[in-house]
Structures are given as structure tokens and as C-alpha cells.
Scaffold this motif. Structure first.
Motif, short mmCIF file in Angstrom:
data_model
loop_
_atom_site.label_atom_id
_atom_site.label_comp_id
_atom_site.label_asym_id
_atom_site.label_seq_id
_atom_site.Cartn_x
_atom_site.Cartn_y
_atom_site.Cartn_z
N VAL A 240 0.74 -1.16 0.00
CA VAL A 240 0.00 0.00 0.00
C VAL A 240 0.78 1.22 0.00
O VAL A 240 0.69 2.08 -0.82
CB VAL A 240 -0.61 0.05 1.34
N THR B 276 1.13 3.80 -0.20
CA THR B 276 0.91 5.06 -0.79
C THR B 276 -0.52 5.40 -0.75
O THR B 276 -1.36 4.65 -1.11
CB THR B 276 1.19 4.86 -2.21
N HIS C 177 -8.77 0.45 -2.25
CA HIS C 177 -7.54 0.84 -2.95
C HIS C 177 -6.66 -0.39 -3.21
O HIS C 177 -6.20 -0.62 -4.32
CB HIS C 177 -6.80 1.88 -2.08
N GLU C 178 -6.49 -1.20 -2.19
CA GLU C 178 -5.64 -2.40 -2.34
C GLU C 178 -6.26 -3.40 -3.32
O GLU C 178 -5.57 -3.98 -4.15
CB GLU C 178 -5.45 -3.07 -0.98
N HIS D 18 -5.45 -2.45 -6.80
CA HIS D 18 -4.11 -2.81 -7.28
C HIS D 18 -4.13 -4.22 -7.87
O HIS D 18 -3.44 -4.51 -8.83
CB HIS D 18 -3.11 -2.81 -6.11
N PHE E 206 4.91 0.07 -6.67
CA PHE E 206 3.88 0.55 -7.57
C PHE E 206 4.29 1.93 -8.09
O PHE E 206 4.82 2.75 -7.34
CB PHE E 206 2.54 0.68 -6.82
N GLU F 119 -0.69 4.05 -8.47
CA GLU F 119 -1.34 4.54 -7.25
C GLU F 119 -2.58 5.37 -7.59
O GLU F 119 -3.64 5.24 -6.97
CB GLU F 119 -0.38 5.37 -6.41
#
Ligand SMILES: [Zn+2]
Length: 544
Positions: A35, A37, A165-166, A169, A225, A230
Motif C-alpha cells: 500500500v 501510498t 484501494h488495495e 491494485h 507501484f 497509485e
């Protein structure tokens, strides 16, 4: 200085025996699929995020296959499951599922999560006991969440913003692209690096080392990343969490929280923030775009169930006697009565749990009584107090009230969704019948567990309880098989084979188990599973 950390914590020594591996970890420990970020999507850019988002905009189609990514994820997850710092707390796991499943459903509905990835990846959350504030996406759809994160966020929506968010990714194949980029390294090596980085994130020393070395290592840019990734994870994650029904403000308040933490906390407890060189710049960018009125969300009141779960995360991640006494003491502060109900509920929940762990059952019950008055008619919070009530009774070996549970409907069943047995209830029932040992109750709960694992065969904890119940019933073959399935659920095929072979030995021993017809059925299941798991074991070995 850095390689120290991996050796210290993880239970995966073989991975770190090679000097080459250690030096690789040294070079690339920042590497992390963390993460790390947090850029947050400005609240006024909703229109932008509503644009079709199903295409991985950054992809060039050359990623490694989802199968290869899953196998690497399995390799890493297997080490995490062996690490006693990664825990299955049924109550917190249930709480996380209540956030995670809606996010997955929204990602499916939006087309971010394709049917192929949906089926091929694990989509499992692994909880780490650690107090550091961290969450990380791993290859193959595994998501790590430290209890420290749960304990500092103020709402379900804030947690949803991190998980969204994760998740993004993974669905946007960012990890696959990073792995393709570092294809000169074997999956074995990449796995070792990720595990090393995870171990390093677990304590403050290593956390500081991460910052010191971070800039230099970032230049290599191997497994980090990219900034574009991000941004994409922010954009897609924002869309996913809002479509799932979470409050968009969660994204903003989470940002604010991390920003405050970065100012106030210099102990390395926030690897999330500290390990990413872009953080400062992105925070400044974000802050300039915050709409008026959201810049100071510090007085947001957490919802009651979340406040209680955050307290649970704090107690579980810091079980030392002094910390427990501290929690107990907070309940006695006179100012508590002036706090919002949710804050009171969090403090009282933590105090009751702490007292129970200090083996002070009367004190635990007193705090629980206060808690129940504060909770009032909030159904979810009331259910959590009921579960805590049972846990206190179990810890005190004092089970008059929860007997209800063992015989049938009991706990929580008077709520509207009465037909649905929730996992924490089932696992509490198992503990109760094991403690009480009544044959009929063992039988009833054993059957419920059998139904459960038939539907969710990757539930290692449920299999383990089922094994204990079989043992209490002197059904040794079945106990060994259930233990084997618990190992399979944690991807430990060698451990599973050991148990199944042990069961075969029992069957074949001269003068061994008097063989009934039930044993014949068990024997045939054991033979079949042995052959199936041997295949899995060989595949796993090929990947090494
Ligand atoms: Zn990220």
C-alpha cells in the motif's frame, strides 16, 4: 542493518538461508507490494471516477498469467499462515468480511473484477496481529491487514477506502505488471523479497531502516507501484467503495488521519506512510484539492460497532499486562460519561475484554453490564456484546448462560436474519461444547461444523474445531482427516499428508481400530484425499 529484521520474526527460515536471498532483500526490501501510498481522490472529482473504469489503462497485455500470480500468492500466504503473528480472530474476521464482500461485489458489478480473476484468485484477507498501521495487497488476491490499521481508523468507510484501494491494485493487474518487470528473478526470489519486506514492516527498528534506505532503493523501482498505478488504484478504489455503499468521506478522513499520523508519529509505527517516497508530494497535492469543510474531520464520531471492533483490535494487538491494565483503567475515568456513546462503547468493550484477559471475571462482567446499557438498541453492537459475554464466560470456565448456545438457537438468533448462522457464533458454540463435553451437544455442533466446512472448505479454524470435537468423541480417524483439511486450507500439503498417512497407519495396524462400516467410509475418504493432496503437493514442489 536491514537483513536483521526478516530473520527475527517470520517462521520461514528456509527462505532466508541463502546469502543471496538476504542480499537481495537488502537491496530491494522496499520493494513492497505495500500500500504504502495513499493518494486520495478529491471528493469533487466524482464525475471523473464515474467514467468507465473497467480497462486497466496502464496495461500493455504482457503481464504474467493469473495462474502464475496465484501460485506465487499461495507460496507467500503459506508462510504467513505459519507465522503465529497472523491470526484468525473470528469476530474481527467477520467484521472485515462485512466490508470486504460488498467491495468485491461492487468490483464485480463495475467490471473491475473479471470473472476469470474472480475465480482464479484467493480473495482472502489475512489478519496480522501487528500494531503497525499497514495493509498490503499480495499476488493472487491475498490481502494483508494489520490490527494496527483497524484500531486507528474511525469508521467502516475508512477501512473500506483502504481495502478498496488495495483491491484495485490487484484487479488492475498492477502486481502482475511489477512481476513481469522483475521477471529476471524467479518467483522464489520475489516471494522471499516480499516476505522479507513484510517482516521488516513489523517492528519500529526495521521501519526506520526502511525510511533511511527507502530513497536509494526506490531508484531501482523494481517492485514499487508506480505513481500512475497509485492514482489508478485511488480512482478505481474510490469507485468501488462508493458503489458498495460506503461513505465517500472515508477516503478523505483516512487521508487526514494518515497525514496527522505522519506529523505526530515518528516511531515507525506507520510503515504504510513511511515506506513510500511519493507520500509527501501526494499529500500536498491532495490537501490543495480538499473541498472546504472536510479539512478538519477530527470530531467525526465513530459508529458504535466500529468503535468496539477498533477496541478489540487494540487489545488483541497489545496483550501485555500493563496495556491491559491501562484499558481497564480508562473505563473508570470520570470524563468518560461525557463522551459520545460510540466512544464509551469502545472504551467499555476494551475494558471488559482486558479484564477478562487479566482473569478478572467479575470486573469484566461489570464493564460488560455498563457496555450493554450504552449499546441499547443498536442491533449489530448488541450482537458484539453478546459474543463478548460468551468469551468472558469461556475464559472464566463459567458457562451457565451460554448453555443456550450449545443446545440450539441461543446467541443472536433472535435477530431478523435468524436463519443465518454467523461464523463467530458457530466457533463460539464449538468452544462451549468442548468445554462442557455433553455428548449430545458435541454431536449437534459437530454436525453444524460439518455443514459449514462443506460450504467453506478453506476455513482452517472450523476444521480444527471439528477435529477437536471428533477427538472428544473418540473418532480418531475423522479427527486426523479434519486436521489434514485444516492444513490444506493453510496450503500446508506436507502437514496434511502426514496426518492422512497417520490415519492409514491406524487403519492398517494389526489389532488396530475395530473396523466398522463407518470406518470403511472414512477409510475410503482418507485414501481419496491422500491421492488428491499428493498431486497438490507435487505441484507445489515444482514451483520451488
Ligand atoms: Zn497503493
Amino acid at each position: 542493518m536491514v537483513a536483521r529484521a526478516p530473520r527475527k520474526k517470520l517462521n520461514c527460515m528456509p527462505l532466508f538461508k541463502s546469502n543471496r536471498a538476504i542480499s537481495l532483500i537488502k537491496q530491494t526490501y522496499v520493494a513492497i507490494f505495500f500500500v504504502a501510498t495513499w493518494a486520495f481522490l478529491p471528493a469533487h472529482s466524482n464525475a471523473q471516477s464515474a467514467a468507465p473504469a473497467m480497462l486497466p489503462l496502464l496495461g500493455d497485455g504482457s503481464e504474467i498469467t493469473s495462474g502464475a500470480e496465484r501460485r506465487l500468492g499461495d507460496r507467500i500466504a503459506r508462510e504467513l499462515y505459519r507465522d503465529p503473528d497472523f491470526i484468525d480472530d473470528p469476530v474481527l474476521a467477520d467484521y472485515m468480511q462485512g466490508i470486504w464482500q460488498p467491495l468485491l461485489a461492487a468490483a464485480r458489478a463495475r467490471g473491475d473484477l473479471t470473472p476469470e480473476l474472480d475465480e482464479r484468485f484467493a480473495w482472502r484477507i489475512v489478519l496480522g496481529r501487528d500494531r503497525s498501521v499497514n495493509a498490503f495487497a499480495l499476488p493472487g488476491g491475498y490481502l494483508g491487514v494489520h490490527l494496527g490499521l483497524i484500531s486507528v481508523v474511525s469508521s467502516r468507510s475508512e477501512l473500506a477506502s483502504v481495502l478498496g484501494h488495495e483491491l484495485s491494485h490487484v484487479t488492475q493487474r498492477h502486481i502482475a505488471r511489477l512481476m513481469t518487470k522483475s521477471s529476471q528473478q524467479t518467483p522464489w526470489m520475489i516471494g522471499a523479497m516480499i516476505l522479507g519486506a513484510l517482516a521488516a514492516s513489523k517492528n519500529a527498528d526495521a521501519g526506520n531502516a526502511l525510511i533511511v534506505g527507502g530513497q536509494a532503493v526506490a531508484a531501482q523501482n523494481q517492485l514499487n507501484f508506480s505513481r500512475d498505478m497509485e492514482r489508478e488504484a485511488d480512482r478505481v478504489g474510490f469507485g468501488v467503495m462508493t458503489q458498495a455503499g460506503f461513505d465517500a468521506q472515508g477516503f478523505v478522513t483516512m487521508f487526514d488521519k494518515l497525514q496527522q499520523a505522519s506529523r505526530l508519529n515518528d516511531s515507525g509505527a506507520y510503515p504504510y506512510l513511511r515506506s513510500h517516497p511519493l507520500t509527501t508530494e501526494r499529500i500536498a497535492d491532495m490537501q490543495s484539492r480538499l473541498p472546504l469543510g472536510t479539512a478538519n474531520p477530527g470530531n467525526l464520531t465513530p459508529a458504535m460497532p466500529h468503535a468496539m471492533m477498533a477496541a478489540r483490535a487494540r487489545v488483541l494487538s497489545n496483550p501485555g499486562i500493563d496495556a491491559l491494565r491501562g484499558w481497564q483503567g480508562q473505563a473508570d475515568e470520570s470524563a468518560l460519561a461525557n463522551q459520545p456513546a460510540a466512544v464509551q462503547a469502545g472504551v467499555l468493550y476494551g475494558a471488559a475484554m482486558a479484564a477478562s484477559r487479566l482473569r478478572d471475571a467479575p470486573q469484566a462482567r461489570e464493564q460488560l453490564n455498563r457496555l450493554q446499557k450504552v449499546v441499547g438498541s443498536d442491533a449489530e453492537a448488541a450482537l458484539q456484546t453478546l459474543w463478548l459475554d460468551v468469551e468472558i464466560a469461556l475464559a472464566a470456565h463459567d458457562l451457565p448462560k451460554p448453555q443456550l448456545l450449545a443446545t440450539g438457537d441461543g446467541l443472536g438468533m433472535n435477530r431478523s436474519e435468524a436463519t443465518k448462522l454467523r461464523r463467530p457464533e458457530l466457533l463460539l458454540q464449538a468452544q462451549i461444547v468442548l468445554q462442557m463435553g455433553h455428548p449430545e451437544s458435541l454431536d449437534a455442533v459437530g454436525q453444524r461444523l460439518q455443514t459449514w466446512v462443506a460450504l467453506t472448505p478453506n476455513d482452517a479454524t472450523a476444521w480444527q474445531f471439528l477435529a477437536s470435537i471428533y477427538t472428544a468423541q473418540n473418532k480418531n480417524l475423522r479427527a486426523l482427516r479434519a486436521e489434514a483439511e485444516a492444513k490444506v486450507a493453510q496450503l500446508d500439503y506436507a502437514g496434511a499428508l502426514d496426518r492422512l498417512k497417520g490415519a492409514q497407519d491406524q487403519l492398517r495396524a494389526p489389532g488396530g481400530a475395530a473396523v466398522s462400516s463407518a470406518d470403511h467410509i472414512d477409510a475410503s475418504i482418507i485414501d481419496t484425499r491422500l491421492r488428491q493432496i499428493e498431486v497438490l503437493f507435487k505441484e507445489q514442489a515444482l514451483d520451488s
